[in-house]
Design a protein around this motif. Structure first.
Motif: not given
Lengths: 416, 416
Positions: A55-58, B56-58, B73-74, A73-74, A60, B60
């Motif tokens: 799980y990638r975190i966006l 926020r989690i991207l 995006l999230a 993006l992450a 900011r 997939r």
């Protein structure tokens, strides 16, 4: 991901406390790392398939605005296991950590897997690792501590299977495989339980391995070879140190186990992860072929992070698997203290007496629930009994307590 | 976000166990929700400033490819508190939960705040909530349980301040503010501790509130009014139920506290969150003006999620703040068991005797660390003493144990 209802949380807390207590008695100390790690770290970790499930975190604000395409993006991600964070933690803090480090980690990890029965995208891992011990004492300690922790949960009938990656490598070479491609042989072999001998043979042949080598290897493994037999077979190909180490682990653990669990050599044991470098082991419970714990030696992983190799071994309990076994058995845990309900009349009874009584009972270690008297007292008492309460006191207007005994075989019994 | 070293983890585990034990004795049950919630939920939660700090989690795969602009995006985020998840949990599971629900939540939350001294982007919250109790019994139970939990950590000298949002609302109206704008008055008032009377007055005037109202309010609050005085003052504006409830909490808790903590009415207490609807409270420790716990009644939040109001009260311990106070005091916790080290010679001593001895000691509840003998035994013993070990046995070649007593005032003493 899922919510956990109170009864299961109580079971999980109990199980975790049992495991932690055993590990602490074995001299392990708990460490903690954050849930979020840098994506760069997570992606350089040899985690194989798991890396795809991060799980990638966006990003900011300005960083997000400046992002260069979808891949940018992450820069943070949720950890997918506890081994990568452990190695980063050790690399960063080793000067302030005991040497060797005997670490406990218990905590959630996240994988964006397709949801399926009994599998969740957030789940708890429970690992112990010994960093800095090159001898087999590490493996012996891990096996003794983990079997004791599982036994403390009431899991008897445990079988520990053990093998050595170097021995597997020798076997593969002996049978005529290209030693450079041992990794792909291991991956196929790891499916022996699931797809059977024919399935593994087909997969190996399809991957281009020589049919003769495939047959030789599977024949050899099917003969459930003992270490001694394999040793004779491999002859000069076998490293004497590997045999000695394996034998030392087998002999020592066998003596210590004293019948509390079985330890068997299993030449077919592979373990999935690519990073193992020596002994590997798994624990099975009852007749099930799936494992409830597994681990092994991974002497070359820390070197990738800090530039010098540090001998490392780990053992991971499949916490969710263990909990599902305990849940099938029903609530066998003991509450921290006797559970008592005091039912009082909010409008008539002074609160003082009920609070004072509750305080006395709590000082005796009891868990005391205060419940305002419902309009239908009978129904309320029935509900409380159904929730498993065995001791229910109803306070009268003057502060006198009438203790209700649940009816034998009543509603409470069936749900207890 | 940060790693936690073993000594602090031990302290945190100890503190958490103390708190949990007290709350369980008070009839609370622990519940668990996942770290990740839907972004839609997190954003509709009245969380104010905190919503801006959500990780926020991207999305997939296909969902990411189909995303429509930066805002799309999230669809998941890390929770920023435990109240929003609690309300969702209750809405989803209330048919399977005890009624009323007395819930404990302990777990990490995440906020993308600017890093600063003692503040981390992942931190632990520790909340108890009572859902389904409309009477002041809920507030009384929360205050008694939380002060007992804090006392169990060795935090004496506790002051509980209490106020009521409805009373604050009455005061604001009485002083001539526009009742519609009470929220903005509360927010300014909440800064009284930090920016002082002049600062608050300036902020209120700048926000366009009448100077007369501002002065009246601040004069009134500065006179440290008692409930009785304020009651007289507000007259018909005051709701009798509010006074009675506040007085009941004050009287009952005062009696139960029996000097173990102070309970004071404080008309200046505001609490930050917008969702409070009745009594609010905070706990201070020693001379510090910052609070180590806080809570209140929020009867209208659950209704937003399930369409009918459910009375709700909560009390949250500032776990990180409490840990930093405990750390300043130094390690006053007691280990789970006596800590023992057995030093053995890997090459000469048979492993069996040292494992058997370790097992005996562990069965007595001791924490036993096995250490291979280093080349420089003296240095090794010194290091172990420095790490706080008081009982160190060195196994000779024949299995005999020589127990070393640390030197009084030696290295071990200073770091104990």
């Amino acid at each position: 991901m899922r919510d956990v209802l109170p009864d299961e949380v109580a079971l999980r807390d109990w199980a975790m406390a049992q495991i932690l207590a055993v590990y602490r008695r074995h001299g392990f100390v708990r460490i903690e790392t954050p849930a979020v790690e840098s994506l760069r770290l997570l992606l350089r970790s040899d985690g194989g398939e798991n890396e795809k499930l991060i799980y990638r975190i966006l990003k900011r604000g300005e960083k997000l605005a400046a992002a260069d395409g979808a891949e940018d993006l992450a820069d943070l991600g949720l950890r997918f296991d506890l081994t990568v964070p452990l190695v980063r933690y050790y690399a960063h803090h080793h000067a302030r950590l005991p040497q060797p480090l005997k670490a406990i980690q218990i905590g959630p990890v996240w994988r964006a897997e397709r949801p399926q029965q009994g599998r969740y995208r957030q789940f708890t891992q429970c690992d112990i690792d010994i960093l800095g011990v090159a001898s087999e004492v590490a493996e012996i300690e891990l096996i003794l501590a983990t079997t004791e922790a599982l036994a403390a949960l009431g899991l008897k009938d445990l079988t520990v299977r053990i093998n050595d990656r170097r021995l597997l490598g020798g076997l593969v070479a002996h049978c005529g495989f290209d030693p450079e491609r041992a990794g792909s042989v291991f991956i196929a072999l790891d499916k022996l339980d699931k797809i059977g001998r024919d399935g593994v043979a087909a997969e190996l042949r399809e991957a281009g391995h020589a049919a003769g080598a495939v047959d030789r290897l599977l024949d050899l493994l099917a003969s459930s070879a003992t270490p001694a037999a394999l040793r004779g077979l491999l002859g000069a190909r076998g490293d004497e140190g590997v045999w000695r180490g394996l034998q030392r682990i087998l002999d020592t653990v066998e003596t210590q186990a004293a019948g509390r669990f079985r330890l068997v050599f299993d030449a077919t044991l592979v373990r999935g992860m690519g990073y193992y470098t020596g002994p590997i082991f798994e624990v099975q419970h009852g007749g099930s072929t799936s494992s409830i714990a597994g681990g092994g030696r991974y002497d070359r992983m820390i070197g990738k992070f800090i530039g010098r190799d540090v001998p490392a071994t780990g053992f991971s309990i499949g916490f969710e698997r263990v909990i599902s076994i305990l849940l099938e058995r029903g609530p066998a845990t003991e509450a921290d203290g006797e559970r008592v309900v005091l039912v009082f009349d909010e409008t008539e009874t002074a609160l003082g007496p009920v609070l004072a009584l509750a305080r006395d009972l709590r000082e005796q270690g009891k868990q005391v629930l205060l419940e305002a008297r419902a309009k239908r007292l009978g129904k309320q008492l029935q509900d409380l009994e159904a929730r498993g309460y065995r001791k229910i006191g109803v306070l009268g207007a003057g502060g006198a307590v009438e203790w209700r005994e649940p009816r034998a075989g009543g509603a409470g019994e069936t749900s207890a």
